[in-house]
Scaffold this motif. Structure first.
Motif, PDB file in Angstrom:
ATOM      1  N   GLN A  83     -42.645  23.983  25.561  1.00  8.15           N
ATOM      2  CA  GLN A  83     -41.928  24.996  24.797  1.00  8.15           C
ATOM      3  C   GLN A  83     -42.891  26.130  24.502  1.00  8.15           C
ATOM      4  O   GLN A  83     -43.949  25.898  23.902  1.00  8.15           O
ATOM      5  CB  GLN A  83     -41.377  24.401  23.496  1.00  8.15           C
ATOM      6  N   MET A  84     -42.517  27.335  24.897  1.00  7.59           N
ATOM      7  CA  MET A  84     -43.394  28.487  24.732  1.00  7.59           C
ATOM      8  C   MET A  84     -42.712  29.509  23.830  1.00  7.59           C
ATOM      9  O   MET A  84     -41.642  30.029  24.172  1.00  7.59           O
ATOM     10  CB  MET A  84     -43.706  29.113  26.096  1.00  7.59           C
ATOM     11  N   ASN A  85     -43.324  29.763  22.695  1.00 12.08           N
ATOM     12  CA  ASN A  85     -42.788  30.711  21.727  1.00 12.08           C
ATOM     13  C   ASN A  85     -43.743  31.880  21.558  1.00 12.08           C
ATOM     14  O   ASN A  85     -44.921  31.801  21.895  1.00 12.08           O
ATOM     15  CB  ASN A  85     -42.571  30.018  20.381  1.00 12.08           C
ATOM     16  N   ARG A  86     -43.205  32.961  21.003  1.00  8.62           N
ATOM     17  CA  ARG A  86     -44.017  34.171  20.732  1.00  8.62           C
ATOM     18  C   ARG A  86     -44.834  34.535  21.966  1.00  8.62           C
ATOM     19  O   ARG A  86     -46.055  34.720  21.901  1.00  8.62           O
ATOM     20  CB  ARG A  86     -44.898  33.950  19.518  1.00  8.62           C
ATOM     21  N   LEU A  87     -44.152  34.626  23.085  1.00  8.96           N
ATOM     22  CA  LEU A  87     -44.823  34.900  24.350  1.00  8.96           C
ATOM     23  C   LEU A  87     -45.428  36.292  24.363  1.00  8.96           C
ATOM     24  O   LEU A  87     -44.905  37.244  23.754  1.00  8.96           O
ATOM     25  CB  LEU A  87     -43.839  34.739  25.500  1.00  8.96           C
ATOM     26  N   LYS A  88     -46.541  36.394  25.084  1.00 11.05           N
ATOM     27  CA  LYS A  88     -47.280  37.647  25.206  1.00 11.05           C
ATOM     28  C   LYS A  88     -47.368  38.025  26.687  1.00 11.05           C
ATOM     29  O   LYS A  88     -47.308  37.149  27.561  1.00 11.05           O
ATOM     30  CB  LYS A  88     -48.692  37.472  24.647  1.00 11.05           C
ATOM     31  N   PRO A  89     -47.563  39.289  26.981  1.00 14.50           N
ATOM     32  CA  PRO A  89     -47.708  39.689  28.397  1.00 14.50           C
ATOM     33  C   PRO A  89     -48.817  38.933  29.103  1.00 14.50           C
ATOM     34  O   PRO A  89     -48.694  38.639  30.303  1.00 14.50           O
ATOM     35  CB  PRO A  89     -48.008  41.187  28.300  1.00 14.50           C
ATOM     36  N   GLU A  90     -49.867  38.596  28.395  1.00 11.65           N
ATOM     37  CA  GLU A  90     -50.980  37.860  29.017  1.00 11.65           C
ATOM     38  C   GLU A  90     -50.636  36.413  29.334  1.00 11.65           C
ATOM     39  O   GLU A  90     -51.428  35.710  29.978  1.00 11.65           O
ATOM     40  CB  GLU A  90     -52.236  37.922  28.147  1.00 11.65           C
ATOM     41  N   ASP A  91     -49.459  35.945  28.931  1.00  9.21           N
ATOM     42  CA  ASP A  91     -48.996  34.615  29.325  1.00  9.21           C
ATOM     43  C   ASP A  91     -48.350  34.628  30.705  1.00  9.21           C
ATOM     44  O   ASP A  91     -47.998  33.569  31.241  1.00  9.21           O
ATOM     45  CB  ASP A  91     -47.983  34.074  28.309  1.00  9.21           C
ATOM     46  N   THR A  92     -48.179  35.809  31.264  1.00  6.51           N
ATOM     47  CA  THR A  92     -47.574  35.929  32.590  1.00  6.51           C
ATOM     48  C   THR A  92     -48.409  35.200  33.632  1.00  6.51           C
ATOM     49  O   THR A  92     -49.605  35.445  33.762  1.00  6.51           O
ATOM     50  CB  THR A  92     -47.428  37.412  32.980  1.00  6.51           C
ATOM     51  N   ALA A  93     -47.776  34.290  34.360  1.00 12.43           N
ATOM     52  CA  ALA A  93     -48.476  33.469  35.349  1.00 12.43           C
ATOM     53  C   ALA A  93     -47.467  32.536  36.022  1.00 12.43           C
ATOM     54  O   ALA A  93     -46.318  32.427  35.582  1.00 12.43           O
ATOM     55  CB  ALA A  93     -49.576  32.637  34.684  1.00 12.43           C
ATOM     56  N   VAL A  94     -47.937  31.876  37.059  1.00 12.53           N
ATOM     57  CA  VAL A  94     -47.194  30.747  37.610  1.00 12.53           C
ATOM     58  C   VAL A  94     -47.652  29.511  36.843  1.00 12.53           C
ATOM     59  O   VAL A  94     -48.857  29.264  36.724  1.00 12.53           O
ATOM     60  CB  VAL A  94     -47.451  30.580  39.120  1.00 12.53           C
ATOM     61  N   TYR A  95     -46.717  28.759  36.323  1.00 13.94           N
ATOM     62  CA  TYR A  95     -47.013  27.572  35.523  1.00 13.94           C
ATOM     63  C   TYR A  95     -46.777  26.321  36.368  1.00 13.94           C
ATOM     64  O   TYR A  95     -45.734  26.181  37.004  1.00 13.94           O
ATOM     65  CB  TYR A  95     -46.151  27.549  34.269  1.00 13.94           C
ATOM     66  N   TYR A  96     -47.769  25.431  36.308  1.00 13.87           N
ATOM     67  CA  TYR A  96     -47.738  24.208  37.093  1.00 13.87           C
ATOM     68  C   TYR A  96     -47.761  22.983  36.188  1.00 13.87           C
ATOM     69  O   TYR A  96     -48.527  22.928  35.215  1.00 13.87           O
ATOM     70  CB  TYR A  96     -48.947  24.138  38.020  1.00 13.87           C
ATOM     71  N   CYS A  97     -46.977  22.009  36.563  1.00 14.54           N
ATOM     72  CA  CYS A  97     -46.993  20.699  35.939  1.00 14.54           C
ATOM     73  C   CYS A  97     -47.934  19.813  36.768  1.00 14.54           C
ATOM     74  O   CYS A  97     -47.975  19.935  38.002  1.00 14.54           O
ATOM     75  CB  CYS A  97     -45.570  20.150  35.961  1.00 14.54           C
ATOM     76  N   ALA A  98     -48.686  18.949  36.104  1.00 12.66           N
ATOM     77  CA  ALA A  98     -49.613  18.086  36.820  1.00 12.66           C
ATOM     78  C   ALA A  98     -49.763  16.757  36.093  1.00 12.66           C
ATOM     79  O   ALA A  98     -49.500  16.663  34.888  1.00 12.66           O
ATOM     80  CB  ALA A  98     -50.976  18.769  36.950  1.00 12.66           C
ATOM     81  N   GLY A  99     -50.196  15.743  36.833  1.00 10.51           N
ATOM     82  CA  GLY A  99     -50.389  14.427  36.235  1.00 10.51           C
ATOM     83  C   GLY A  99     -51.582  13.708  36.820  1.00 10.51           C
ATOM     84  O   GLY A  99     -51.988  13.971  37.957  1.00 10.51           O
ATOM     85  N   HIS A 100     -52.173  12.827  36.005  1.00  8.52           N
ATOM     86  CA  HIS A 100     -53.227  11.954  36.510  1.00  8.52           C
ATOM     87  C   HIS A 100     -53.118  10.607  35.833  1.00  8.52           C
ATOM     88  O   HIS A 100     -52.536  10.471  34.755  1.00  8.52           O
ATOM     89  CB  HIS A 100     -54.612  12.569  36.317  1.00  8.52           C
ATOM     90  N   ASN A 101     -53.704   9.606  36.467  1.00  7.98           N
ATOM     91  CA  ASN A 101     -53.635   8.253  35.943  1.00  7.98           C
ATOM     92  C   ASN A 101     -54.163   8.191  34.517  1.00  7.98           C
ATOM     93  O   ASN A 101     -55.226   8.755  34.215  1.00  7.98           O
ATOM     94  CB  ASN A 101     -54.419   7.304  36.844  1.00  7.98           C
ATOM     95  N   ARG A 102     -53.462   7.541  33.661  1.00  4.22           N
ATOM     96  CA  ARG A 102     -53.831   7.497  32.238  1.00  4.22           C
ATOM     97  C   ARG A 102     -55.164   6.816  31.987  1.00  4.22           C
ATOM     98  O   ARG A 102     -55.786   7.016  30.940  1.00  4.22           O
ATOM     99  CB  ARG A 102     -52.730   6.789  31.446  1.00  4.22           C
ATOM    100  N   LEU A 103     -55.639   6.018  32.957  1.00  4.59           N
ATOM    101  CA  LEU A 103     -56.923   5.348  32.785  1.00  4.59           C
ATOM    102  C   LEU A 103     -58.080   6.339  32.737  1.00  4.59           C
ATOM    103  O   LEU A 103     -59.178   6.001  32.289  1.00  4.59           O
ATOM    104  CB  LEU A 103     -57.133   4.323  33.897  1.00  4.59           C
ATOM    105  N   LYS A 104     -57.851   7.570  33.195  1.00  8.13           N
ATOM    106  CA  LYS A 104     -58.894   8.596  33.132  1.00  8.13           C
ATOM    107  C   LYS A 104     -58.966   9.239  31.748  1.00  8.13           C
ATOM    108  O   LYS A 104     -59.810  10.122  31.521  1.00  8.13           O
ATOM    109  CB  LYS A 104     -58.620   9.693  34.158  1.00  8.13           C
ATOM    110  N   GLY A 105     -58.106   8.883  30.838  1.00  8.75           N
ATOM    111  CA  GLY A 105     -58.071   9.533  29.540  1.00  8.75           C
ATOM    112  C   GLY A 105     -57.167  10.749  29.585  1.00  8.75           C
ATOM    113  O   GLY A 105     -56.067  10.680  30.123  1.00  8.75           O
ATOM    114  N   VAL A 106     -57.633  11.858  29.001  1.00 10.80           N
ATOM    115  CA  VAL A 106     -56.879  13.111  29.047  1.00 10.80           C
ATOM    116  C   VAL A 106     -57.828  14.192  29.556  1.00 10.80           C
ATOM    117  O   VAL A 106     -58.769  14.594  28.856  1.00 10.80           O
ATOM    118  CB  VAL A 106     -56.324  13.520  27.666  1.00 10.80           C
TER     119      VAL A 106
END
Length: 126
Positions: A83-106
């Motif tokens: 959820q993105m609120n109070r968006l700014k022009p500098e937030d302009t970008a391509v947004y990517y979702c990504a995942g990794h195995n939880r055993l690596k932590g965060v």
């Protein structure tokens, strides 16, 4: 085969809001993975935006989006949202979702993320 598919991008005026969603399919169990959102603006490197632990109890944000963006997940539905609120022009970008195995932590950098979506464009006009 694993697929992460983002949706919800678009054009919005500065100060507005957008909600991004990422749906996982294939041989991907979201509850086994830490999930993150990254973005890449033209001419810039891909950068970390937010991440969430596999339980959803821990969240992490890049400094410039703290207090404006919120990451959440629904393991039962195999989805993660931004959820993105109070968006700014500098937030302009391509947004990517990504995942990794939880055993690596965060992880808060692109390295180590095993799965990526194709990206969704977010454009914030001034």
């Amino acid at each position: 085969q694993v697929q992460l598919v983002e949706s919800g991008g678009g054009l919005v005026q500065a100060g507005g809001s957008l909600s991004l969603s990422c749906a996982a399919s294939g041989r991907f169990l979201m509850s086994s993975n830490t999930m993150g959102w990254f973005r890449q603006a033209p001419g810039k490197e891909r950068e970390f935006v937010a991440a969430i632990s596999w339980t959803g109890s821990n969240t992490y944000y890049e400094d410039s989006v703290k207090g404006r963006f919120s990451i959440s997940r629904d393991n039962a539905k195999n989805t993660v949202a931004l959820q993105m609120n109070r968006l700014k022009p500098e937030d302009t970008a391509v947004y990517y979702c990504a995942g990794h195995n939880r055993l690596k932590g965060v992880l808060l950098t692109t390295g180590g993320y095993d799965y990526w979506g194709q990206g969704t464009q977010v454009t914030v006009s001034s």
